[in-house]
Design a protein around this motif. Sequence first.
Motif, mmCIF file in Angstrom:
data_model
loop_
_atom_site.group_PDB
_atom_site.id
_atom_site.type_symbol
_atom_site.label_atom_id
_atom_site.label_comp_id
_atom_site.label_asym_id
_atom_site.label_seq_id
_atom_site.Cartn_x
_atom_site.Cartn_y
_atom_site.Cartn_z
ATOM 1 N N ILE A 210 18.295 132.489 -4.609
ATOM 2 C CA ILE A 210 19.258 132.376 -3.373
ATOM 3 C C ILE A 210 19.676 130.877 -3.902
ATOM 4 C CG2 ILE A 210 19.052 131.319 -1.033
ATOM 5 C CD1 ILE A 210 16.522 132.776 -0.592
ATOM 6 N N ASP A 211 21.053 130.938 -3.651
ATOM 7 C CA ASP A 211 22.000 129.729 -3.971
ATOM 8 C C ASP A 211 22.216 129.061 -2.989
ATOM 9 O OD1 ASP A 211 22.083 131.301 -6.487
ATOM 10 O OD2 ASP A 211 24.091 130.790 -6.873
ATOM 11 N N THR A 212 22.086 127.642 -2.762
ATOM 12 C CA THR A 212 22.334 126.625 -1.615
ATOM 13 C C THR A 212 23.301 125.497 -2.202
ATOM 14 O OG1 THR A 212 20.322 127.553 -0.689
ATOM 15 C CG2 THR A 212 21.455 125.612 0.146
ATOM 16 N N LYS A 213 24.216 125.231 -1.375
ATOM 17 C CA LYS A 213 25.112 124.214 -1.930
ATOM 18 C C LYS A 213 24.555 123.095 -0.688
ATOM 19 C CE LYS A 213 29.185 126.532 -3.758
ATOM 20 N NZ LYS A 213 29.178 125.758 -4.830
ATOM 21 N N PHE A 214 24.540 121.867 -1.369
ATOM 22 C CA PHE A 214 24.204 120.709 -0.445
ATOM 23 C C PHE A 214 24.828 119.284 -1.168
ATOM 24 C CE2 PHE A 214 21.368 120.377 -4.077
ATOM 25 C CZ PHE A 214 20.897 119.296 -4.018
ATOM 26 N N LYS A 215 24.823 118.376 -0.243
ATOM 27 C CA LYS A 215 25.792 117.114 -0.885
ATOM 28 C C LYS A 215 24.453 116.133 -1.236
ATOM 29 C CE LYS A 215 30.296 117.457 0.799
ATOM 30 N NZ LYS A 215 31.561 116.873 1.275
ATOM 31 N N TYR A 216 24.863 115.314 -2.171
ATOM 32 C CA TYR A 216 23.999 114.246 -2.431
ATOM 33 C C TYR A 216 25.006 113.222 -3.017
ATOM 34 C CZ TYR A 216 20.648 111.443 -5.231
ATOM 35 O OH TYR A 216 19.912 110.418 -5.809
ATOM 36 N N ASN A 217 24.731 111.946 -2.484
ATOM 37 C CA ASN A 217 25.467 110.732 -2.643
ATOM 38 C C ASN A 217 27.003 111.159 -2.664
ATOM 39 O OD1 ASN A 217 23.415 109.159 -3.045
ATOM 40 N ND2 ASN A 217 23.227 109.085 -5.105
ATOM 41 N N ASN A 333 12.820 111.299 -3.818
ATOM 42 C CA ASN A 333 14.275 110.620 -4.372
ATOM 43 C C ASN A 333 14.509 110.257 -5.793
ATOM 44 O OD1 ASN A 333 11.991 108.549 -4.130
ATOM 45 N ND2 ASN A 333 13.456 107.207 -4.452
ATOM 46 N N THR A 334 13.036 110.945 -6.435
ATOM 47 C CA THR A 334 13.231 110.609 -8.391
ATOM 48 C C THR A 334 13.863 111.950 -8.705
ATOM 49 O OG1 THR A 334 10.881 111.662 -8.432
ATOM 50 C CG2 THR A 334 10.997 109.152 -7.893
ATOM 51 N N LEU A 335 14.079 112.959 -8.022
ATOM 52 C CA LEU A 335 14.266 114.086 -8.891
ATOM 53 C C LEU A 335 15.875 114.274 -9.090
ATOM 54 C CD1 LEU A 335 13.723 117.126 -9.908
ATOM 55 C CD2 LEU A 335 13.840 117.808 -7.775
ATOM 56 N N MET A 336 16.798 114.162 -8.144
ATOM 57 C CA MET A 336 18.102 114.242 -8.252
ATOM 58 C C MET A 336 18.636 113.408 -9.390
ATOM 59 S SD MET A 336 19.494 116.722 -6.980
ATOM 60 C CE MET A 336 21.098 116.629 -7.240
ATOM 61 N N PRO A 337 18.273 111.958 -9.697
ATOM 62 C CA PRO A 337 19.143 111.261 -10.528
ATOM 63 C C PRO A 337 18.529 111.715 -12.024
ATOM 64 C CG PRO A 337 17.976 109.891 -9.145
ATOM 65 C CD PRO A 337 17.635 111.134 -8.566
ATOM 66 N N GLU A 338 17.551 112.356 -12.057
ATOM 67 C CA GLU A 338 17.255 112.878 -13.465
ATOM 68 C C GLU A 338 17.905 114.267 -13.868
ATOM 69 O OE1 GLU A 338 15.864 111.239 -15.568
ATOM 70 O OE2 GLU A 338 14.843 109.653 -14.316
ATOM 71 N N VAL A 339 17.955 115.178 -12.659
ATOM 72 C CA VAL A 339 18.838 116.227 -12.790
ATOM 73 C C VAL A 339 20.276 116.036 -13.164
ATOM 74 C CG1 VAL A 339 19.975 118.206 -11.540
ATOM 75 C CG2 VAL A 339 17.607 117.632 -10.993
ATOM 76 N N ILE A 340 20.884 115.018 -12.594
ATOM 77 C CA ILE A 340 22.184 114.538 -13.059
ATOM 78 C C ILE A 340 22.273 113.975 -14.307
ATOM 79 C CG2 ILE A 340 24.184 112.936 -12.353
ATOM 80 C CD1 ILE A 340 22.936 112.963 -9.478
ATOM 81 N N SER A 341 21.279 113.019 -14.923
ATOM 82 C CA SER A 341 21.087 112.644 -16.152
ATOM 83 C C SER A 341 21.085 113.898 -17.142
ATOM 84 C CB SER A 341 19.979 111.539 -16.270
ATOM 85 O OG SER A 341 20.011 111.203 -17.539
ATOM 86 N N ALA A 342 20.362 114.710 -16.933
ATOM 87 C CA ALA A 342 20.197 115.519 -17.867
ATOM 88 C C ALA A 342 21.455 116.564 -18.166
ATOM 89 C CB ALA A 342 18.991 116.726 -17.458
#
Length: 434
Positions: A210-217, A333-342
């Motif tokens: 399932i694809d889900t779009k969402f907003k972060y920052n 809250n620790t997950l998304m910064p690492e996803v973006i960094s990767a």
Amino acid sequence: MQTVCLIGKPNVGKSSIFNRLIKEKKAIIMDTPGITRDRIYGIVNYKDKRFSLIDTGGISLGNDDFDKDILAQAELAIDEADVVLFVVDGLGDLDASDLHIKEMLHKAHKKVIVVVNKLDNNKRQDYLYNFYELGFSEVIGVSAEHNLGFDALLEKICADINEEEIEEDNTLKFCIIGRPNVGKSSLINALLNESRVIVSDVAGTTRDAIDTKFKYNHEEFTVIDTAGMRKKGRIYESVEKYSLIRSLKAIERSDVCVVVIDASTGIIEHDKHIISYAIEAGKGIVIAVNKWDTVKNPDGAIKDWKELIKYEFQFVPYAKVVFLSALTKKRINTLMPEVISAYENNKKEVKTSVLNNIIMEAVSIHIPPSYKGKRLKIYFVSQTDSKPPKFTLQVNDKKLVHFSYERYLENQIRDNIDLTGTPIILQFKNKGED
């Protein structure tokens, strides 16, 4: 991308045919210590077409649980496939196992190509016509051992594969992968902060990616849930290994893979299998240790878990690790910064001058060892691709590149450039080679 699977009884040469077909697949982690798994999946590139290929165990009519498990895996693979390659032994007669597989395939209503293996010369092509009695119109003779007949087979497989229309979508896409019941859907719910995805304690509840779009920052992202299989039923709940199949296409179209580990049960071999496919696909990687709320003394346990991950995942030392609880949302809250960094590191481009300075300094510090009176010389290095970063080194003789020295050069690049969270490829070419 279309999916093709290999089906047949034992010892007809399915694995040999599989290896022939995926020969153009350039695996990043080939022969890397730390990964031991049966290779059940690969990408086949032929001319301007590509498809995913699934191998299966040999189907026999035994009564033990092992035979039943293999049969269940095969049924699942057939269900997932667009095309089925029914492999038979060209030098033997059809037996009860072949006829049982024939019945399975007729009921599946899939496109079937009968692949008659072990036809090593033109005279033996006469045997081909015996296999039309299986009731399928497409019959191709090959020899996996002598690499004969594969162009004709590939033409037949690719005949109905159309050019895929790629939608223009520049959002960062990441998938949540892992073995059943590690909390993948719960993690997505925690990220979205709402229950858009069904959550259950029963492994295999989610039936489709399932694809889900969402907003972060204030930026848009797409998260792909791969928690389960397409349908309900005994096959889908009982075969953990093949829970991977539905994740593979999601991995292919993701930028980053979040590999979820269950803190309450620890690391098992299947976790390594799953992460290895993300590495081979060249994706950014984040390891998320979920169910952190079940760990006693969580602050003190982080150090021990980091050591455990370092030991168990020696083949992916560059992956960032986060510890969180999807249930309580603690540390989510620790997950998304690492996803973006990767993601940023996976698409990173490095200046040629910087690369050459790093490599030349590395060579001056540690001169390559000599072999039979010859020594590796590196003339020039440049980045030739991204997603993942690929660095091509022009050398005097690529046969002189020892695995340990290649690893040394990779470490030197990583020490000087932040490539955390992404695999990289080092390609060695002789000077003047295309």
